[in-house]
Design an enzyme around this catalytic site. Structure first.
Site, PDB file in Angstrom:
ATOM      1  N   ARG A 151       0.863  -1.186   0.000  1.00  0.00           N
ATOM      2  CA  ARG A 151       0.000   0.000   0.000  1.00  0.00           C
ATOM      3  C   ARG A 151       0.899   1.236   0.000  1.00  0.00           C
ATOM      4  NH1 ARG A 151      -2.129  -3.662   3.810  1.00  0.00           N
ATOM      5  NH2 ARG A 151      -4.278  -4.276   3.335  1.00  0.00           N
ATOM      6  N   ARG A 206      -0.972  -1.666  -6.943  1.00  0.00           N
ATOM      7  CA  ARG A 206      -1.228  -2.774  -6.006  1.00  0.00           C
ATOM      8  C   ARG A 206      -2.149  -3.806  -6.662  1.00  0.00           C
ATOM      9  NH1 ARG A 206      -1.450  -4.290  -0.571  1.00  0.00           N
ATOM     10  NH2 ARG A 206      -3.499  -4.797   0.234  1.00  0.00           N
ATOM     11  N   LYS A 222      -1.775  -2.593   7.470  1.00  0.00           N
ATOM     12  CA  LYS A 222      -3.023  -2.263   8.157  1.00  0.00           C
ATOM     13  C   LYS A 222      -3.176  -3.131   9.395  1.00  0.00           C
ATOM     14  CE  LYS A 222      -6.811  -0.720   5.249  1.00  0.00           C
ATOM     15  NZ  LYS A 222      -7.902  -1.204   4.401  1.00  0.00           N
ATOM     16  N   HIS A 238      -4.240  -8.855   3.285  1.00  0.00           N
ATOM     17  CA  HIS A 238      -5.692  -8.764   3.482  1.00  0.00           C
ATOM     18  C   HIS A 238      -6.108  -9.526   4.727  1.00  0.00           C
ATOM     19  CE1 HIS A 238      -6.665  -7.885  -1.039  1.00  0.00           C
ATOM     20  NE2 HIS A 238      -6.193  -6.833  -0.398  1.00  0.00           N
ATOM     21  N   TYR A 278     -10.137 -10.619  -7.578  1.00  0.00           N
ATOM     22  CA  TYR A 278      -9.134 -10.942  -8.589  1.00  0.00           C
ATOM     23  C   TYR A 278      -9.490 -12.213  -9.356  1.00  0.00           C
ATOM     24  CZ  TYR A 278      -6.837  -7.292  -6.055  1.00  0.00           C
ATOM     25  OH  TYR A 278      -6.580  -6.091  -5.459  1.00  0.00           O
ATOM     26  N   HIS A 296      -2.721   2.816  -5.925  1.00  0.00           N
ATOM     27  CA  HIS A 296      -3.524   1.629  -5.641  1.00  0.00           C
ATOM     28  C   HIS A 296      -3.701   0.767  -6.896  1.00  0.00           C
ATOM     29  CE1 HIS A 296      -5.702  -0.494  -2.554  1.00  0.00           C
ATOM     30  NE2 HIS A 296      -6.635  -0.785  -3.448  1.00  0.00           N
TER      31      HIS A 296
END
Length: 177
Positions: free
Chosen positions: A7, A107, A32, A130, A139, A104
């Site tokens: 990110r 990414r 994150k 994630h 995806y 992004h």
């Protein structure tokens, strides 16, 4: 960013000491939810990063990608750099003029490249940091090759695999309607 799938905030917070260029080259990322992960670097990326570090000559706690004043780049600056280079790239790839390329986007490109090379969704979810594989399932739906493989598996018994090619007479009939 394309190679690691980090990110933009993970990229801007990287320090020189977060880079390991020995056997099993990788970067250490704090993502994150304060989760740590270590995306692997390709040989090509290792060469570029090694050259950058030789030019950079900083201390382990210094930002990997600093401003002229030595501070870490901001999200805004990374976005501006991506926009600048995407605009330059339109000279060789005119289709980029209709695209909105952001950090992004890079990414997502990483995830799509992994998927196109047969990497399973669970591994991509771990790679991108994630929380759940649910986030990563987009995806699977975005990969046209995967859709064609699924269609090929549903062909009737005895049918030749591949795309359907209508006859010229059928096409002429349909065009006449």
């Amino acid at each position: 960013m394309i190679q690691t799938g980090v990110r933009v905030t993970e990229l801007t917070s990287l320090r020189i000491g977060d880079v390991y260029l020995g056997t099993g080259s990788h970067i250490r990322v704090l993502g994150k939810g304060r989760k740590r992960r270590s995306p692997t670097l390709t040989g090509e990326t290792v060469k570029v990063v090694r050259a950058w570090l030789n030019e950079r000559r900083g201390q382990p706690e210094d930002p990997l990608f600093p401003t002229r004043q030595g501070r870490a780049l901001s999200r805004y600056t990374v976005g501006a750099l991506v926009t600048k280079h995407a605009t330059t790239a339109t000279a060789n790839c005119p289709s980029l003029t209709t695209k909105h390329v952001t950090p992004h986007t890079l990414r997502h490109t990483n995830a799509m490249l992994l998927r196109a090379n047969g990497v399973d969704i669970a591994t991509i979810a771990l790679w991108l940091g994630h929380e759940s594989t649910q986030t990563t399932h987009i995806y699977e739906h975005a990969d046209p090759a995967l859709k064609e493989q699924a269609i090929a598996r549903t062909a009737p018994l005895g049918a030749k695999p591949g795309r359907y090619r209508p006859s010229d007479t059928l096409l002429a009939f349909l065009e006449s309607l």
